[in-house]
Scaffold this active site. Sequence first.
Site, mmCIF file in Angstrom:
data_model
loop_
_atom_site.group_PDB
_atom_site.id
_atom_site.type_symbol
_atom_site.label_atom_id
_atom_site.label_comp_id
_atom_site.label_asym_id
_atom_site.label_seq_id
_atom_site.Cartn_x
_atom_site.Cartn_y
_atom_site.Cartn_z
ATOM 1 N N LYS A 94 -52.721 11.221 13.350
ATOM 2 C CA LYS A 94 -51.799 11.616 12.321
ATOM 3 C C LYS A 94 -50.618 11.802 13.037
ATOM 4 O O LYS A 94 -50.332 12.817 13.958
ATOM 5 C CB LYS A 94 -51.883 13.013 11.475
ATOM 6 C CG LYS A 94 -53.178 12.897 10.200
ATOM 7 C CD LYS A 94 -52.881 13.454 9.153
ATOM 8 C CE LYS A 94 -53.927 13.710 8.223
ATOM 9 N NZ LYS A 94 -53.659 14.460 7.668
ATOM 10 N N ARG A 130 -64.270 26.440 31.297
ATOM 11 C CA ARG A 130 -64.018 27.516 31.556
ATOM 12 C C ARG A 130 -63.474 28.584 32.839
ATOM 13 O O ARG A 130 -62.520 29.047 33.805
ATOM 14 C CB ARG A 130 -63.094 28.087 30.368
ATOM 15 C CG ARG A 130 -62.357 27.125 29.285
ATOM 16 C CD ARG A 130 -61.816 27.543 28.317
ATOM 17 N NE ARG A 130 -61.273 27.195 27.539
ATOM 18 C CZ ARG A 130 -61.076 27.194 25.903
ATOM 19 N NH1 ARG A 130 -61.611 28.063 25.663
ATOM 20 N NH2 ARG A 130 -60.081 26.120 25.478
ATOM 21 N N GLY A 154 -58.088 18.206 22.970
ATOM 22 C CA GLY A 154 -59.463 18.099 22.890
ATOM 23 C C GLY A 154 -60.248 16.590 22.788
ATOM 24 O O GLY A 154 -61.170 15.795 23.254
ATOM 25 N N GLY A 213 -53.694 23.053 22.808
ATOM 26 C CA GLY A 213 -52.872 23.547 22.836
ATOM 27 C C GLY A 213 -51.455 23.846 23.249
ATOM 28 O O GLY A 213 -50.026 23.114 23.413
HETATM 29 P P1 ADP Z 1 -55.995 15.322 20.520
HETATM 30 O O1 ADP Z 1 -57.679 15.996 19.915
HETATM 31 O O2 ADP Z 1 -56.396 14.367 21.461
HETATM 32 O O3 ADP Z 1 -55.016 15.308 20.720
HETATM 33 P P2 ADP Z 1 -55.924 13.794 17.910
HETATM 34 O O4 ADP Z 1 -56.845 14.705 16.883
HETATM 35 O O5 ADP Z 1 -54.386 13.423 17.599
HETATM 36 O O6 ADP Z 1 -56.517 13.754 19.615
HETATM 37 O O7 ADP Z 1 -56.668 12.867 17.008
HETATM 38 C C1 ADP Z 1 -57.642 11.906 17.810
HETATM 39 C C2 ADP Z 1 -58.402 11.452 16.123
HETATM 40 O O8 ADP Z 1 -58.365 10.303 15.669
HETATM 41 C C3 ADP Z 1 -60.617 11.397 16.922
HETATM 42 O O9 ADP Z 1 -60.554 11.745 15.817
HETATM 43 C C4 ADP Z 1 -60.195 9.337 16.286
HETATM 44 O O10 ADP Z 1 -61.079 9.349 15.217
HETATM 45 C C5 ADP Z 1 -59.060 9.334 15.088
HETATM 46 N N1 ADP Z 1 -58.319 7.974 14.838
HETATM 47 C C6 ADP Z 1 -58.235 7.515 15.812
HETATM 48 N N2 ADP Z 1 -57.133 6.443 15.234
HETATM 49 C C7 ADP Z 1 -58.013 6.156 13.918
HETATM 50 C C8 ADP Z 1 -58.242 5.467 13.010
HETATM 51 N N3 ADP Z 1 -57.257 4.244 13.597
HETATM 52 N N4 ADP Z 1 -58.002 5.723 12.058
HETATM 53 C C9 ADP Z 1 -58.510 6.646 11.482
HETATM 54 N N5 ADP Z 1 -58.733 7.832 12.996
HETATM 55 C C10 ADP Z 1 -57.881 6.869 13.907
#
Ligand code: ADP
Length: 394
Positions: free
Chosen positions: A195, A38, A352, A375
């Site tokens: 999710k 940053r 992230g 965010g």
């Molecule tokens: P970002 O931070 O880039 O927005 P998210 O926080 O939505 O991404 O998701 C990242 C997480 O999703 C990672 O920790 C990864 O391990 C998890 N993930 C991805 N695919 C699966 C899966 N098939 N089952 C469980 N967790 C998963």
Amino acid sequence: MASFRTLDDLGDVRGKRALVRVDLNVPMQDGHVTDDTRFRATLPTVTELADRGAIVLLLAHFGRPKVPGPDFSLSRVTRPYEQVLGRPVRYVDWEVDQENVAMLQPGDVAILENTRFFGGEEKNDPAVAERFARLGDFYVNDAFSAAHRAHASTEGLARLLPAYAGRAMEAELKALEAALGNPERPVAAVVGGAKVSTKLDVLRNLVAKVDYLIIGGGMANTFLAARGIDVGKSLCEHDLRDTALEILDAADRANCTVHLPYDVVVAKEFAPNPPTRIANVHEVAADEMILDVGPAAVEALADAIKTCRTLVWNGPLGAFETSPFDKATVQLAQTAAALTQSGSLVSVAGGGDTVAALNHAGVADQFTFVSTAGGAFLEWMEGKALPGVEALKR
Ligand code: ADP
Ligand code: MG
């Protein structure tokens, strides 16, 4: 980006006081800055303004203070910031701000104390914005990562002084505009991660805007299950079945082609290097978990993005932190990087875990733009207007 004034629109700024909103909210451990990304993002703007003879006053928040206190004082980062900037930086306490600012000379750089020491900062109190505005002649916002919040230092202040986008803000807005505002088509979006529930608005916005929607990660399981596929023990939000079907329907109506994996990597336990197998999505056993997109599907996704001019990516395709479930993410990221380097693809990514995944794949610097804004990046992916950006518009 004609709707924003940038530093190019500033006339002679010699001796003028620039109030520059930056993001200095770096992680610290035992008094040391553990990641100075940053700080580095502020350098083009701060260096340019100081070189042009402005008096540069940096406005920033630090942590989430309930009450002002030394743990949240920006005096803690003044020396580390000075080292990254490579020129002297003063620290200015709010108690004596007027006198201290009056002593500064053209080209000087100072960090003003934590904006959140004013209770009204986060409420966008006009009195707080006015207090900030009295210290400066013009305002520069270079903190895209704070632009989703309507605070006095990110929104209110922009309405009181002539307002400009800093260089980092300008680069971010240009990249985002190229990716979803007015992109070259076809456009593909990759949405992965754990999710569906955390990215409903992202999915709803994207189906209306992109030609191909590639769904991976844990959230793909929810879509597969909604289509009647048994996903065994996989991470899955069964209660979102109707929502998932609505999104698929909306995609259909908008002529957006949705890619869900048709082969997957499964395991019986979620641990490093467990026994795994590649399965068709229709053949996942009751005691198995889907942890990555399979090799045949990744191949098809690579072919799909080869036909595209623009790619926007948020969320890994698998549980990439745990070997060997990083393969699909790494392979598709490397394909996107190669297409970008050859000049056929504009690629923009953020989030992230996505940034971590692209670093893990070794390609973060080969994408057109990687946003570290967290965010604010997600709210932009949701199609929301960001108050800090809106306030900069002419
Ligand atoms: P970002 O931070 O880039 O927005 P998210 O926080 O939505 O991404 O998701 C990242 C997480 O999703 C990672 O920790 C990864 O391990 C998890 N993930 C991805 N695919 C699966 C899966 N098939 N089952 C469980 N967790 C998963
Ligand atoms: Mg995350």
